[in-house]
Motif scaffolding. Sequence first.
Motif, mmCIF file in Angstrom:
data_model
loop_
_atom_site.group_PDB
_atom_site.id
_atom_site.type_symbol
_atom_site.label_atom_id
_atom_site.label_comp_id
_atom_site.label_asym_id
_atom_site.label_seq_id
_atom_site.Cartn_x
_atom_site.Cartn_y
_atom_site.Cartn_z
ATOM 1 N N LEU A 154 0.838 -1.210 0.000
ATOM 2 C CA LEU A 154 0.000 0.000 0.000
ATOM 3 C C LEU A 154 0.867 1.253 0.000
ATOM 4 O O LEU A 154 0.568 2.229 -0.696
ATOM 5 C CB LEU A 154 -0.929 0.021 1.210
ATOM 6 C CG LEU A 154 -2.118 -0.938 1.206
ATOM 7 C CD1 LEU A 154 -2.905 -0.805 2.502
ATOM 8 C CD2 LEU A 154 -3.019 -0.702 0.013
ATOM 9 N N LEU A 155 1.949 1.225 0.772
ATOM 10 C CA LEU A 155 2.873 2.361 0.791
ATOM 11 C C LEU A 155 3.534 2.548 -0.577
ATOM 12 O O LEU A 155 3.768 3.675 -1.010
ATOM 13 C CB LEU A 155 3.939 2.167 1.873
ATOM 14 C CG LEU A 155 3.441 2.205 3.316
ATOM 15 C CD1 LEU A 155 4.570 1.864 4.279
ATOM 16 C CD2 LEU A 155 2.832 3.559 3.636
ATOM 17 N N LEU A 156 3.806 1.431 -1.258
ATOM 18 C CA LEU A 156 4.375 1.507 -2.599
ATOM 19 C C LEU A 156 3.397 2.176 -3.562
ATOM 20 O O LEU A 156 3.806 2.989 -4.401
ATOM 21 C CB LEU A 156 4.755 0.112 -3.103
ATOM 22 C CG LEU A 156 5.365 0.041 -4.501
ATOM 23 C CD1 LEU A 156 6.667 0.829 -4.579
ATOM 24 C CD2 LEU A 156 5.584 -1.412 -4.904
ATOM 25 N N VAL A 157 2.119 1.868 -3.439
ATOM 26 C CA VAL A 157 1.096 2.518 -4.279
ATOM 27 C C VAL A 157 1.162 4.035 -4.082
ATOM 28 O O VAL A 157 1.196 4.799 -5.050
ATOM 29 C CB VAL A 157 -0.322 1.987 -3.971
ATOM 30 C CG1 VAL A 157 -1.377 2.815 -4.694
ATOM 31 C CG2 VAL A 157 -0.451 0.524 -4.346
ATOM 32 N N LYS A 158 1.211 4.449 -2.843
ATOM 33 C CA LYS A 158 1.287 5.885 -2.544
ATOM 34 C C LYS A 158 2.533 6.500 -3.173
ATOM 35 O O LYS A 158 2.464 7.556 -3.807
ATOM 36 C CB LYS A 158 1.289 6.100 -1.029
ATOM 37 C CG LYS A 158 1.375 7.555 -0.622
ATOM 38 C CD LYS A 158 1.411 7.690 0.880
ATOM 39 C CE LYS A 158 1.600 9.148 1.262
ATOM 40 N NZ LYS A 158 1.743 9.317 2.707
ATOM 41 N N ASP A 159 3.679 5.833 -3.009
ATOM 42 C CA ASP A 159 4.936 6.333 -3.577
ATOM 43 C C ASP A 159 4.858 6.458 -5.098
ATOM 44 O O ASP A 159 5.334 7.438 -5.671
ATOM 45 C CB ASP A 159 6.103 5.410 -3.218
ATOM 46 C CG ASP A 159 6.487 5.465 -1.748
ATOM 47 O OD1 ASP A 159 6.042 6.400 -1.040
ATOM 48 O OD2 ASP A 159 7.233 4.569 -1.304
ATOM 49 N N CYS A 190 -0.170 -1.246 -12.249
ATOM 50 C CA CYS A 190 0.675 -2.296 -11.679
ATOM 51 C C CYS A 190 0.766 -2.176 -10.161
ATOM 52 O O CYS A 190 0.676 -3.170 -9.449
ATOM 53 C CB CYS A 190 2.086 -2.228 -12.261
ATOM 54 S SG CYS A 190 2.220 -2.913 -13.889
ATOM 55 N N ALA A 191 0.995 -0.958 -9.698
ATOM 56 C CA ALA A 191 1.129 -0.746 -8.255
ATOM 57 C C ALA A 191 -0.144 -1.157 -7.519
ATOM 58 O O ALA A 191 -0.086 -1.849 -6.493
ATOM 59 C CB ALA A 191 1.469 0.714 -7.969
ATOM 60 N N ILE A 192 -1.289 -0.775 -8.049
ATOM 61 C CA ILE A 192 -2.569 -1.120 -7.424
ATOM 62 C C ILE A 192 -2.801 -2.627 -7.445
ATOM 63 O O ILE A 192 -3.392 -3.199 -6.525
ATOM 64 C CB ILE A 192 -3.725 -0.378 -8.126
ATOM 65 C CG1 ILE A 192 -3.657 1.107 -7.813
ATOM 66 C CG2 ILE A 192 -5.086 -0.944 -7.723
ATOM 67 C CD1 ILE A 192 -4.579 1.958 -8.660
ATOM 68 N N SER A 193 -2.323 -3.283 -8.472
ATOM 69 C CA SER A 193 -2.506 -4.721 -8.626
ATOM 70 C C SER A 193 -1.828 -5.527 -7.518
ATOM 71 O O SER A 193 -2.305 -6.601 -7.138
ATOM 72 C CB SER A 193 -1.966 -5.156 -9.992
ATOM 73 O OG SER A 193 -2.048 -6.545 -10.152
ATOM 74 N N ILE A 194 -0.746 -5.008 -6.977
ATOM 75 C CA ILE A 194 0.026 -5.767 -5.977
ATOM 76 C C ILE A 194 -0.789 -5.999 -4.707
ATOM 77 O O ILE A 194 -1.075 -7.152 -4.364
ATOM 78 C CB ILE A 194 1.381 -5.083 -5.709
ATOM 79 C CG1 ILE A 194 2.208 -5.041 -7.004
ATOM 80 C CG2 ILE A 194 2.150 -5.819 -4.605
ATOM 81 C CD1 ILE A 194 3.331 -4.026 -7.003
ATOM 82 N N PRO A 195 -1.224 -4.952 -3.983
ATOM 83 C CA PRO A 195 -2.023 -5.223 -2.787
ATOM 84 C C PRO A 195 -3.399 -5.814 -3.113
ATOM 85 O O PRO A 195 -3.957 -6.585 -2.323
ATOM 86 C CB PRO A 195 -2.150 -3.864 -2.098
ATOM 87 C CG PRO A 195 -1.954 -2.868 -3.197
ATOM 88 C CD PRO A 195 -0.992 -3.517 -4.162
ATOM 89 N N SER A 196 -3.933 -5.479 -4.279
ATOM 90 C CA SER A 196 -5.250 -6.003 -4.660
ATOM 91 C C SER A 196 -5.218 -7.525 -4.791
ATOM 92 O O SER A 196 -6.139 -8.218 -4.336
ATOM 93 C CB SER A 196 -5.722 -5.390 -5.975
ATOM 94 O OG SER A 196 -5.879 -4.002 -5.838
ATOM 95 N N ASN A 197 -4.164 -8.050 -5.404
ATOM 96 C CA ASN A 197 -4.055 -9.502 -5.561
ATOM 97 C C ASN A 197 -3.723 -10.203 -4.244
ATOM 98 O O ASN A 197 -4.167 -11.326 -4.023
ATOM 99 C CB ASN A 197 -3.042 -9.857 -6.645
ATOM 100 C CG ASN A 197 -3.663 -9.771 -8.006
ATOM 101 O OD1 ASN A 197 -4.554 -10.544 -8.342
ATOM 102 N ND2 ASN A 197 -3.229 -8.807 -8.795
ATOM 103 N N ILE A 198 -2.982 -9.545 -3.373
ATOM 104 C CA ILE A 198 -2.751 -10.106 -2.038
ATOM 105 C C ILE A 198 -4.092 -10.245 -1.324
ATOM 106 O O ILE A 198 -4.406 -11.292 -0.759
ATOM 107 C CB ILE A 198 -1.781 -9.228 -1.228
ATOM 108 C CG1 ILE A 198 -0.384 -9.253 -1.857
ATOM 109 C CG2 ILE A 198 -1.729 -9.684 0.231
ATOM 110 C CD1 ILE A 198 0.581 -8.209 -1.297
ATOM 111 N N ALA A 199 -4.900 -9.196 -1.379
ATOM 112 C CA ALA A 199 -6.209 -9.214 -0.725
ATOM 113 C C ALA A 199 -7.129 -10.259 -1.348
ATOM 114 O O ALA A 199 -7.796 -11.018 -0.633
ATOM 115 C CB ALA A 199 -6.854 -7.834 -0.811
ATOM 116 N N GLU A 200 -7.164 -10.302 -2.680
ATOM 117 C CA GLU A 200 -8.045 -11.265 -3.345
ATOM 118 C C GLU A 200 -7.639 -12.694 -3.025
ATOM 119 O O GLU A 200 -8.486 -13.543 -2.734
ATOM 120 C CB GLU A 200 -8.060 -11.046 -4.851
ATOM 121 C CG GLU A 200 -9.063 -11.953 -5.554
ATOM 122 C CD GLU A 200 -9.238 -11.648 -7.028
ATOM 123 O OE1 GLU A 200 -9.985 -12.411 -7.672
ATOM 124 O OE2 GLU A 200 -8.659 -10.677 -7.538
ATOM 125 N N GLY A 201 -6.350 -12.961 -3.051
ATOM 126 C CA GLY A 201 -5.872 -14.314 -2.746
ATOM 127 C C GLY A 201 -6.187 -14.731 -1.321
ATOM 128 O O GLY A 201 -6.577 -15.874 -1.071
#
Length: 120
Positions: free
Chosen positions: A14-19, A42-53
């Motif tokens: 999430l911090l990476l998304v902000k950055d 791409c940045a949004i996809s990272i935490p989104s896929n963690i949450a979905e998984g």
Amino acid sequence: MTSHKDLQVYKESLLLVKDIYLLVALFPKDELFGLTSQMKRCAISIPSNIAEGAGRKGSAEFARFLYISMGSLSELETQLDIAIMLNFCDKNGEMTQRIFYIKNMLSKLILSINKTKPTV
């Protein structure tokens, strides 16, 4: 784990998304629908896929979505390299370190999930 929100890798992503959002705001306006859009996606996809998984049934599905997050992270890393090459931004050691840190956490989480997976 009670929730994906308890995972440190989720919090870091999430911090990476902000950055990334702060970084691409400085890109040329004609890149709005190009590299800027791609890096945000791409940045949004990272935490989104963690949450979905984490919300799926079973550790195998969770691991699969973590691999997708890893792919998005690698894609973002490449896009950051391109942005640096095109002089849209300077080489950012802190951003590179954060990406490496998240990759490492994802790898360890995937390994731990795969170790606990029951064999059939």
